[in-house]
Design an enzyme around this catalytic site. Sequence first.
Site: not given
Ligand code: PCA
Length: 215
Positions: A80, A90, A143, A167
Amino acid sequence: MKTILVTAFEPFDSETINSSWEAVRPLQGCQIAGANIEVRQLPCVFDTSLEQLYAAIGRVKPEVVISVGEAGNRPHISVERVAINVNDARIPDNAGQQPIDTLVIAGGPTAYFSTLPIKAIANELNNAGIPAKVSQTAGTFVCNHVMYGLLHYLNQRFPAVRGGFIHVPYLPEQATKHSGAPSMAVEMMTTALKIAIESTLKHEKDMTITGGTTS
Ligand code: PCA
């Protein structure tokens, strides 16, 4: 010896596992490129996740913080670039909170850039045969909230500590329950995180804009 704090999340959205935690968990106590790795699980809850992250930073006193989360619709590792000062959920978080268009930090800048070498990490992952890309959005759920809160906290309190967010996709066993969803094996994700750590220690600065804020 340097210490690197790596965080991941508990399961959310009716999943029984979170791929980020499964990928991060094996790194506890590992030594990578001369650094000691400390891992922590964060709750998938607005605000509480940040309180626990700040407490962990206070105890572990890391040189680098890498937070990891699951993005089940993405086929690759997403390094990111930016966190924005917006909560826009959401779905409810694990405490039933669903903030819509609120600020992560009142009075904070619009956004923070990752201070990890995001391009170097993505390149080195691809060179190792692991699908990875720089991502321009960490979303607007927990996140992004954690990435923004992390970078704000480091900027204010520990400016020498670098931080950012990665991610990871679903694990194959999760994808079987979501028709057509992409996935990646846990071993590949854990290797990817090791490479990301090595790359971060190797490259103090990136070719891209890092470490700034936008306001
Ligand atoms: N993914 C979510 C929140 C926790 C996670 O593992 C996100 O992308 O916001």
